[in-house]
Write an enzyme that holds these catalytic residues in place. Sequence first.
Site, PDB file in Angstrom:
ATOM      1  N   HIS A   1     -26.162  22.187  -0.603  1.00 31.71           N
ATOM      2  CA  HIS A   1     -26.418  22.699  -1.985  1.00 31.71           C
ATOM      3  C   HIS A   1     -25.194  23.698  -2.279  1.00 31.71           C
ATOM      4  O   HIS A   1     -25.162  24.425  -1.253  1.00 31.71           O
ATOM      5  CB  HIS A   1     -27.787  23.011  -2.089  1.00 31.71           C
TER       6      HIS A   1
ATOM      7  N   CYS B   1      -1.463   1.875  -3.073  1.00 28.20           N
ATOM      8  CA  CYS B   1      -2.530   2.981  -2.813  1.00 28.20           C
ATOM      9  C   CYS B   1      -1.849   4.082  -2.851  1.00 28.20           C
ATOM     10  O   CYS B   1      -2.270   5.179  -3.665  1.00 28.20           O
ATOM     11  CB  CYS B   1      -3.247   2.586  -1.517  1.00 28.20           C
TER      12      CYS B   1
ATOM     13  N   TYR C   1      -9.483  -3.354 -10.825  1.00 27.78           N
ATOM     14  CA  TYR C   1      -9.246  -1.964  -9.872  1.00 27.78           C
ATOM     15  C   TYR C   1      -7.964  -1.529 -10.668  1.00 27.78           C
ATOM     16  O   TYR C   1      -7.754  -0.329 -10.840  1.00 27.78           O
ATOM     17  CB  TYR C   1      -8.615  -2.257  -8.627  1.00 27.78           C
TER      18      TYR C   1
ATOM     19  N   CYS D   1       0.991  -1.174   0.032  1.00 23.15           N
ATOM     20  CA  CYS D   1      -0.172   0.161  -0.104  1.00 23.15           C
ATOM     21  C   CYS D   1       0.999   0.953  -0.110  1.00 23.15           C
ATOM     22  O   CYS D   1       0.732   2.189  -0.790  1.00 23.15           O
ATOM     23  CB  CYS D   1      -0.976  -0.010   1.267  1.00 23.15           C
TER      24      CYS D   1
ATOM     25  N   LYS E   1       0.251   5.147  -6.247  1.00 20.50           N
ATOM     26  CA  LYS E   1      -0.750   5.270  -7.230  1.00 20.50           C
ATOM     27  C   LYS E   1      -1.592   6.458  -7.172  1.00 20.50           C
ATOM     28  O   LYS E   1      -2.119   7.068  -7.937  1.00 20.50           O
ATOM     29  CB  LYS E   1      -1.536   3.989  -7.137  1.00 20.50           C
TER      30      LYS E   1
ATOM     31  N   GLU F   1      -7.385   2.049 -12.788  1.00 19.31           N
ATOM     32  CA  GLU F   1      -6.776   3.139 -11.922  1.00 19.31           C
ATOM     33  C   GLU F   1      -5.517   3.732 -12.812  1.00 19.31           C
ATOM     34  O   GLU F   1      -5.136   4.754 -13.097  1.00 19.31           O
ATOM     35  CB  GLU F   1      -6.141   2.959 -10.558  1.00 19.31           C
TER      36      GLU F   1
ATOM     37  N   GLU G   1     -25.769  15.796  -2.524  1.00 19.36           N
ATOM     38  CA  GLU G   1     -26.921  15.844  -2.150  1.00 19.36           C
ATOM     39  C   GLU G   1     -27.930  15.046  -3.176  1.00 19.36           C
ATOM     40  O   GLU G   1     -28.969  14.755  -2.389  1.00 19.36           O
ATOM     41  CB  GLU G   1     -27.601  17.544  -2.250  1.00 19.36           C
TER      42      GLU G   1
HETATM   43  P1  NDP Z   1      -8.696  -7.878 -10.195  1.00 19.71           P
HETATM   44  O1  NDP Z   1      -8.620  -9.529  -9.666  1.00 19.71           O
HETATM   45  O2  NDP Z   1      -9.496  -6.993  -9.435  1.00 19.71           O
HETATM   46  O3  NDP Z   1      -8.913  -8.003 -11.722  1.00 19.71           O
HETATM   47  C1  NDP Z   1      -8.175  -8.525 -12.564  1.00 19.71           C
HETATM   48  C2  NDP Z   1      -8.598  -8.378 -14.007  1.00 19.71           C
HETATM   49  O4  NDP Z   1      -7.692  -9.285 -14.975  1.00 19.71           O
HETATM   50  C3  NDP Z   1     -10.000  -8.956 -14.399  1.00 19.71           C
HETATM   51  O5  NDP Z   1     -10.398  -7.997 -15.389  1.00 19.71           O
HETATM   52  C4  NDP Z   1      -9.772 -10.144 -15.009  1.00 19.71           C
HETATM   53  O6  NDP Z   1     -10.783 -10.576 -15.932  1.00 19.71           O
HETATM   54  C5  NDP Z   1      -8.445 -10.096 -15.609  1.00 19.71           C
HETATM   55  N1  NDP Z   1      -7.664 -11.361 -15.950  1.00 19.71           N
HETATM   56  C6  NDP Z   1      -7.399 -12.268 -14.777  1.00 19.71           C
HETATM   57  N2  NDP Z   1      -6.531 -12.981 -15.614  1.00 19.71           N
HETATM   58  C7  NDP Z   1      -6.553 -12.663 -16.705  1.00 19.71           C
HETATM   59  C8  NDP Z   1      -5.698 -13.424 -18.160  1.00 19.71           C
HETATM   60  N3  NDP Z   1      -5.050 -14.581 -17.875  1.00 19.71           N
HETATM   61  N4  NDP Z   1      -5.827 -12.825 -19.047  1.00 19.71           N
HETATM   62  C9  NDP Z   1      -6.667 -11.748 -19.321  1.00 19.71           C
HETATM   63  N5  NDP Z   1      -7.098 -10.969 -18.442  1.00 19.71           N
HETATM   64  C10 NDP Z   1      -7.245 -11.619 -17.102  1.00 19.71           C
HETATM   65  O7  NDP Z   1      -6.932  -7.599 -10.142  1.00 19.71           O
HETATM   66  P2  NDP Z   1      -6.150  -6.210  -9.991  1.00 19.71           P
HETATM   67  O8  NDP Z   1      -5.037  -6.800 -10.256  1.00 19.71           O
HETATM   68  O9  NDP Z   1      -6.872  -5.350 -10.604  1.00 19.71           O
HETATM   69  O10 NDP Z   1      -6.472  -6.023  -8.204  1.00 19.71           O
HETATM   70  C11 NDP Z   1      -5.994  -6.703  -7.297  1.00 19.71           C
HETATM   71  C12 NDP Z   1      -6.487  -6.479  -6.008  1.00 19.71           C
HETATM   72  O11 NDP Z   1      -5.830  -5.301  -5.394  1.00 19.71           O
HETATM   73  C13 NDP Z   1      -8.088  -6.425  -5.689  1.00 19.71           C
HETATM   74  O12 NDP Z   1      -8.527  -7.395  -4.964  1.00 19.71           O
HETATM   75  C14 NDP Z   1      -8.245  -5.081  -4.997  1.00 19.71           C
HETATM   76  O13 NDP Z   1      -9.070  -5.315  -3.944  1.00 19.71           O
HETATM   77  C15 NDP Z   1      -6.849  -4.523  -4.672  1.00 19.71           C
HETATM   78  N6  NDP Z   1      -6.954  -3.097  -5.087  1.00 19.71           N
HETATM   79  C16 NDP Z   1      -7.433  -2.040  -4.428  1.00 19.71           C
HETATM   80  C17 NDP Z   1      -7.626  -0.898  -4.692  1.00 19.71           C
HETATM   81  C18 NDP Z   1      -8.344  -0.109  -4.153  1.00 19.71           C
HETATM   82  O14 NDP Z   1      -9.086  -0.175  -3.179  1.00 19.71           O
HETATM   83  N7  NDP Z   1      -8.839   1.519  -4.758  1.00 19.71           N
HETATM   84  C19 NDP Z   1      -6.739  -0.434  -5.921  1.00 19.71           C
HETATM   85  C20 NDP Z   1      -6.047  -1.570  -6.383  1.00 19.71           C
HETATM   86  C21 NDP Z   1      -6.033  -2.810  -6.056  1.00 19.71           C
HETATM   87  P3  NDP Z   1     -12.039 -11.394 -15.492  1.00 19.71           P
HETATM   88  O15 NDP Z   1     -12.733 -10.370 -14.930  1.00 19.71           O
HETATM   89  O16 NDP Z   1     -12.604 -11.754 -16.801  1.00 19.71           O
HETATM   90  O17 NDP Z   1     -11.818 -12.690 -14.571  1.00 19.71           O
END
Ligand code: NDP
Length: 451
Positions: free
Chosen positions: A435, A49, A178, A44, A52, A182, A440
Amino acid sequence: MTASYDYDLFVIGAGSGGVRAARFAAQDGKRVGICEDLRIGGTCVLRGCIPKKLLVYAAHYAHDYHDAVAYGWDKVSPEHDWGKLIAAKNVETDRLNGIYINLLNGPGVKTYDGRGVITGPNTVQIGDQTVTAEHILIATGGWPFVPDIPGKEYAITSNEALDLAERPQRIVIVGGGYIAVEFAGVFAGLGSDLTMVVRSKLLRGFDDDVAKELGEALEREGTTMAYGRTITAIEKTASGLVATMDDGSTMEADAFMYATGRFPNSRNMGLEDVGVALGKGGEVLVDAYSQTNIPSIWAIGDVTDRMNLTPVALYEAMCLLRTIFKGEPTAPTYDNIATAVFSSPPIGTVGLTEEQARAKYGKVDIYKSRFRPLKHTLTKRDHFSFMKMIVDPATDKVIGCHMLGDDSAEIAQGLGIALTCGATKAQFDATIGIHPTAAEEFVTMRTKEAD
Ligand code: NDP
């Protein structure tokens, strides 16, 4: 307390959850050790976090400069210096690293530089040192996952994206979660030509309407969206990197960033040898109290793959300390945890999505609002805010609030309090709005969507 152990608690991993557990236990007079094989602070603070969000702020200025002209500002012709941004970000992450070191040193936590390997129910090896502890806590977080394709060595992840020497002019981001959305806002905002390769849909697990609104906003801002596609190989050529897609087409870019999920950091630390049960994805399996199948070994945070958010890891740490040191077994609960996605525009959300609500309650009432925020009446930018509220008609309780638009992350925190208190739609309606704000709108939604 068993004095025959070196420590009452030994923590593996000095990220958000591990540092929280270590320092609060030490403040309470426990003998605590912690080891870390990277820098103290964890994902983080150093690779997630915080850095980023600093880059997200940087990207927002592009819009702000553009919008300023509509408000009478003149001679606005900014240029962005990526190197300066990364250097400034590094100064801040170094400062935070120092703060985290002090947070441990202050109450007397002994820190070890190196990877912790569990060699027995009460034993951890760090390099050539062996320590014993009554309780061992695994808080090792997660690490980006890149699918095994030819040329994967040319791909970068969020780790490298935060430290690139130059901003890639052409970037492809793979994934729709996510991290993908981002970083999409960061690179597009700073002027890169961006393509997103999303194998299914954006933001699986979020409310579908909100995810759809974000996809449309990304396209309006000039991002090319390649839905339903995957990359099968990446090659290096004279002019850059070329990816071959699953339909045989090719795509050239200066960088391919994979944000395809994160795997729990549970490998090469002796867990299998000692018999700690792991799930299919390598997550450390724990019960409701964060205890593994070995009673002296506990785990919190992303390595358990429950709800992978920093504030949740901190909360799990505090619950754990009550359980093991205060004789008050405390299981964390995961309802109504507000969260945000710092995409452009950002998303704030708390409670159930429409899909989850319909699965749980059957019939639900839905309220929606979509509008151009006041600021953009002058800029004329095609920039919208979207809000959605989900209500259980049987109790009138608000069970989900979702927003895409400026300030949604800030707004979601207050909504989180309301939902935690069990607020009803009637109570939202009885609340006087501020407002003129976007927020709101959440207290003035009067028209139910037709079923
Ligand atoms: P996520 O699991 O959220 O998303 C992964 C993405 O990659 C999905 O769109 C998935 O598609 C795709 N994917 C997975 N495998 C493949 C593949 N082999 N080929 C192509 N696409 C693929 O992971 P992130 O890396 O974005 O985030 C990880 C974690 O970090 C999350 O759990 C989140 O909680 C945390 N996080 C929180 C943030 C915040 O609070 N603002 C910011 C950043 C991260 P599909 O949907 O089809 O599976």
